[in-house]
Design a protein around this motif. Structure first.
Motif, PDB file in Angstrom:
ATOM      1  N   SER A 252       7.633   1.890   5.106  1.00  0.00           N
ATOM      2  CA  SER A 252       6.781   1.318   5.790  1.00  0.00           C
ATOM      3  C   SER A 252       6.791   1.070   6.917  1.00  0.00           C
ATOM      4  CB  SER A 252       6.179   0.124   5.093  1.00  0.00           C
ATOM      5  OG  SER A 252       5.186  -0.371   6.061  1.00  0.00           O
ATOM      6  N   LYS A 253       8.170   1.416   7.899  1.00  0.00           N
ATOM      7  CA  LYS A 253       7.896   1.643   9.158  1.00  0.00           C
ATOM      8  C   LYS A 253       7.762   3.202   8.841  1.00  0.00           C
ATOM      9  CE  LYS A 253      11.491  -1.772  10.075  1.00  0.00           C
ATOM     10  NZ  LYS A 253      12.409  -2.094  10.450  1.00  0.00           N
ATOM     11  N   ALA A 256       4.254   4.344   9.381  1.00  0.00           N
ATOM     12  CA  ALA A 256       3.196   3.594  10.566  1.00  0.00           C
ATOM     13  C   ALA A 256       3.556   4.838  11.543  1.00  0.00           C
ATOM     14  CB  ALA A 256       4.084   2.371  11.016  1.00  0.00           C
ATOM     15  N   LEU A 257       4.637   5.272  10.906  1.00  0.00           N
ATOM     16  CA  LEU A 257       5.651   6.143  12.853  1.00  0.00           C
ATOM     17  C   LEU A 257       4.836   7.612  12.852  1.00  0.00           C
ATOM     18  CD1 LEU A 257       7.500   7.471  15.244  1.00  0.00           C
ATOM     19  CD2 LEU A 257       8.839   7.410  12.826  1.00  0.00           C
ATOM     20  N   VAL A 258       4.122   8.110  11.093  1.00  0.00           N
ATOM     21  CA  VAL A 258       3.876   9.160  11.291  1.00  0.00           C
ATOM     22  C   VAL A 258       2.352   8.776  11.212  1.00  0.00           C
ATOM     23  CG1 VAL A 258       3.327  10.968   9.144  1.00  0.00           C
ATOM     24  CG2 VAL A 258       5.515  10.097   9.451  1.00  0.00           C
ATOM     25  N   ILE A 259       1.905   8.441  10.858  1.00  0.00           N
ATOM     26  CA  ILE A 259       0.467   7.499  11.429  1.00  0.00           C
ATOM     27  C   ILE A 259       0.181   7.785  12.584  1.00  0.00           C
ATOM     28  CG2 ILE A 259      -1.902   6.214  10.694  1.00  0.00           C
ATOM     29  CD1 ILE A 259      -0.023   5.224   7.676  1.00  0.00           C
ATOM     30  N   ASN A 260       0.748   7.072  13.291  1.00  0.00           N
ATOM     31  CA  ASN A 260       0.494   7.270  14.902  1.00  0.00           C
ATOM     32  C   ASN A 260       1.230   8.473  15.535  1.00  0.00           C
ATOM     33  OD1 ASN A 260       0.712   4.254  15.131  1.00  0.00           O
ATOM     34  ND2 ASN A 260       2.901   3.335  15.402  1.00  0.00           N
ATOM     35  N   LEU A 280      -2.721   5.648   0.949  1.00  0.00           N
ATOM     36  CA  LEU A 280      -1.621   4.770   1.309  1.00  0.00           C
ATOM     37  C   LEU A 280      -1.534   3.306   0.705  1.00  0.00           C
ATOM     38  CD1 LEU A 280       0.281   3.435   3.271  1.00  0.00           C
ATOM     39  CD2 LEU A 280      -0.819   3.161   4.895  1.00  0.00           C
ATOM     40  N   ALA A 281      -3.126   3.308   0.610  1.00  0.00           N
ATOM     41  CA  ALA A 281      -3.875   1.866   0.299  1.00  0.00           C
ATOM     42  C   ALA A 281      -3.454   1.950  -1.109  1.00  0.00           C
ATOM     43  CB  ALA A 281      -4.924   1.689   0.472  1.00  0.00           C
ATOM     44  N   LYS A 282      -3.902   2.731  -2.097  1.00  0.00           N
ATOM     45  CA  LYS A 282      -2.796   2.649  -3.340  1.00  0.00           C
ATOM     46  C   LYS A 282      -1.457   2.571  -3.349  1.00  0.00           C
ATOM     47  CE  LYS A 282      -6.575   5.810  -5.217  1.00  0.00           C
ATOM     48  NZ  LYS A 282      -6.653   6.662  -6.199  1.00  0.00           N
ATOM     49  N   HIS A 283      -0.387   3.081  -2.892  1.00  0.00           N
ATOM     50  CA  HIS A 283       0.858   2.640  -2.585  1.00  0.00           C
ATOM     51  C   HIS A 283       1.125   0.872  -2.691  1.00  0.00           C
ATOM     52  CE1 HIS A 283       2.238   6.700  -3.242  1.00  0.00           C
ATOM     53  NE2 HIS A 283       1.623   7.313  -2.546  1.00  0.00           N
ATOM     54  N   ASN A 284       0.342   0.644  -0.728  1.00  0.00           N
ATOM     55  CA  ASN A 284       0.504  -0.774  -0.658  1.00  0.00           C
ATOM     56  C   ASN A 284      -0.406  -1.396  -2.123  1.00  0.00           C
ATOM     57  OD1 ASN A 284       0.728  -2.871   1.334  1.00  0.00           O
ATOM     58  ND2 ASN A 284      -1.131  -3.436   1.177  1.00  0.00           N
ATOM     59  N   GLN A 292       2.697  -4.182   4.791  1.00  0.00           N
ATOM     60  CA  GLN A 292       1.972  -4.393   5.538  1.00  0.00           C
ATOM     61  C   GLN A 292       1.872  -3.415   7.098  1.00  0.00           C
ATOM     62  OE1 GLN A 292      -0.566  -5.708   4.912  1.00  0.00           O
ATOM     63  NE2 GLN A 292       0.434  -6.074   3.283  1.00  0.00           N
ATOM     64  N   THR A 293       3.189  -3.110   7.363  1.00  0.00           N
ATOM     65  CA  THR A 293       3.433  -1.719   8.264  1.00  0.00           C
ATOM     66  C   THR A 293       2.829  -0.380   8.589  1.00  0.00           C
ATOM     67  OG1 THR A 293       5.782  -3.244   8.847  1.00  0.00           O
ATOM     68  CG2 THR A 293       4.676  -0.832  10.002  1.00  0.00           C
ATOM     69  N   ALA A 294       2.950  -0.172   7.434  1.00  0.00           N
ATOM     70  CA  ALA A 294       2.244   0.979   7.453  1.00  0.00           C
ATOM     71  C   ALA A 294       0.030   1.058   7.437  1.00  0.00           C
ATOM     72  CB  ALA A 294       2.340   2.048   6.283  1.00  0.00           C
ATOM     73  N   MET A 295       0.108  -0.280   6.352  1.00  0.00           N
ATOM     74  CA  MET A 295      -1.864  -0.290   6.639  1.00  0.00           C
ATOM     75  C   MET A 295      -1.871  -0.624   7.619  1.00  0.00           C
ATOM     76  SD  MET A 295      -2.112   0.267   3.047  1.00  0.00           S
ATOM     77  CE  MET A 295      -3.810  -0.633   3.415  1.00  0.00           C
ATOM     78  N   LEU A 296      -1.930  -1.370   8.626  1.00  0.00           N
ATOM     79  CA  LEU A 296      -1.792  -1.902   9.946  1.00  0.00           C
ATOM     80  C   LEU A 296      -1.619  -0.598  11.299  1.00  0.00           C
ATOM     81  CD1 LEU A 296       0.593  -5.245  10.623  1.00  0.00           C
ATOM     82  CD2 LEU A 296      -2.163  -4.668   9.914  1.00  0.00           C
TER      83      LEU A 296
END
Length: 341
Positions: A252-253, A256-260, A280-284, A292-296
Motif C-alpha cells: 500500500s505504501k 502511494a509513492l508511485v501515485i504521488n 486500485l479501488a478493486k484491489h482495496n 487505505q494508504t494507497a486509496m488516500l
C-alpha cells in the motif's frame, strides 16, 4: 706401346678369301679413314697407321676432347651431346632418388583423463546451478558482483512477476492434502511462504521511484504483485496473520509513492488514462480495505475529477458522493462527468 707404334708389314691384314688382296686397316675404318685406291708402299702404310693411332690415343686421353672453343657460343645441342656422352648422366648408371613422402604424424596411443573445458562445463549446468555458481563467485569477489550488477540488463516486469509466480507455485505445492490443523499447515508451508514474502520485499523497490522513472511500469508491477498478495493464505490465528497484514501494508505504501510521483507529471494523466484509480479501488475491495494508504493518496491526487453538473457549471456540492467517499465505500469507478462541458 713401341711394338704397336713400330711399322709392321701389311702381311698381318690378310683377306679371308683372297690372300693377295689388301684390305684397309681396322683402325682406319674406325676413324673413318679410307685407304687410297692406288698402291701404297708398305713403309708408308705403317707410318700412316702409326700416326693415326697416336692421334687417336692423344685425342681420347686429352681432357679437352669435348671442350667447346672459346670463340664459339654454346648451343643447346652441345649440352645435349655432353649429356648423352657423359657416363655420369646416363639414366642406366645414374642412381635415381625417389621422392620421399612426408611421414604421417603418429598419434600417441596414450590416453589420460583431463577435466572438461569451461565452455563444456557450463553446458552441463542448469539455470539454478548456474545462478548459484555466479552468486558464490560474486560473494567471494565483490568487484565481480558490482560488474555483474552494472552489466546485467534491467529486469522487465514480466520477468519479475514470473519469478514471483514460481515462488507462489512452490507455496501452493507445499499445502498438505485433506483437512489438517492450522498449526500443522502453517509450519508445513512456513518456509515457502517466507521465501515468497522476501522475494516481494526485494523486487518491489526495483520498480519504485526514483529507481524506476516510468510510472506506468511501476503501476504494472504493483498490480501484478498485489494479485499475488491476495493469494496468500488467511490464517485463523492472529499470530500467523501478521505475514499477510505486513505485506499489504508495504504494498500500500508502494502504491502511494508511485501515485504521488505520477500526479506530478501531466497532472496525473497516466493515472486516469490507464484506469489505475479503478484498478486500485478493486484491489482495496478484494483486500478487505487494507490498502487505505494507497486509496488516500489516489483521492488526494485526482481531486480535480469533479462531481455532477448543474446548468453547465461545476457544482462541488452535487448529489454525487465525493471521490474519497466512493473510494472508502468501494464503489469508485461509476461514470462521472469531467470538466465544464
Amino acid at each position: 706401346m713401341n711394338v704397336l707404334l713400330s711399322p709392321q708389314p701389311p702381311s698381318f691384314f690378310p683377306h679371308q678369301h683372297d690372300p693377295n688382296r689388301r684390305s684397309p686397316t681396322r683402325s682406319s675404318c674406325l676413324l673413318g679413314y679410307h685407304a687410297p685406291a692406288r698402291a701404297v708402299e708398305p713403309d708408308k702404310i705403317g707410318k700412316q697407321v702409326s700416326q693415326m693411332l697416336n692421334t687417336f690415343f692423344l685425342t681420347v686421353s686429352s681432357p679437352f676432347h669435348n671442350a667447346v672453343p672459346a670463340n664459339r657460343k654454346r648451343k643447346a645441342d652441345d649440352d645435349g651431346d655432353e649429356m648423352s656422352v657423359s657416363p655420369l648422366n646416363s639414366p642406366a648408371i645414374q642412381s635415381r632418388q625417389l621422392a620421399t613422402r612426408p611421414s604421417k604424424k603418429i598419434r600417441s596411443n596414450e590416453l589420460a583423463g583431463r577435466p572438461l573445458a569451461l565452455p563444456r562445463l557450463l553446458e552441463t549446468l542448469n539455470a539454478t546451478q548456474l545462478r548459484a555458481l555466479l552468486q558464490t563467485i560474486c560473494e567471494r569477489q565483490p568487484d565481480i558482483g558490482e560488474e555483474v550488477v552494472k552489466s546485467a540488463p534491467r529486469p522487465s516486469v514480466e520477468c519479475a512477476l514470473q519469478v514471483l509466480k514460481e515462488y507462489q507455485d512452490k507455496l501452493r505445492d507445499a499445502f498438505p492434502y485433506g483437512e489438517s490443523s492450522s498449526d500443522y499447515t502453517y509450519y508445513r508451508v512456513k518456509q515457502p511462504l517466507l521465501a515468497l514474502i522476501d522475494a516481494l520485499a526485494d523486487f518491489t523497490p526495483q520498480y519504485l521511484p526514483p529507481n524506476e522513472t516510468s510510472a506506468n511500469v511501476s503501476l504494472q508491477y504493483l498490480d501484478g504483485a498485489t494479485k499475488i498478495i491476495h493469494s496468500l493464505p488467511e490464517w485463523e490465528s492472529q499470530s500467523y496473520r501478521h505475514h499477510k497484514e505486513n505485506t499489504y501494508d508495504e504494498i500500500s505504501k508502494a502504491w502511494a509513492l508511485v501515485i504521488n510521483e505520477a500526479s506530478k507529471k501531466g497532472a496525473g494523466f497516466v493515472l486516469h488514462s490507464g484506469g489505475w484509480d479503478q484498478i486500485l479501488a478493486k484491489h482495496n475491495q478484494q483486500s478487505g480495505g487494507r490498502l487505505q494508504t494507497a486509496m488516500l493518496s489516489m483521492a488526494a491526487n485526482v481531486g480535480w475529477v469533479g462531481g455532477g453538473q448543474s446548468g453547465g457549471a461545476p457544482n462541488p456540492s452535487a448529489s454525487q458522493s465525493s471521490i474519497l467517499d466512493q473510494l472508502m465505500a468501494g464503489n469508485y469507478g461509476s461514470p462521472v462527468r469531467v470538466g465544464p462541458w
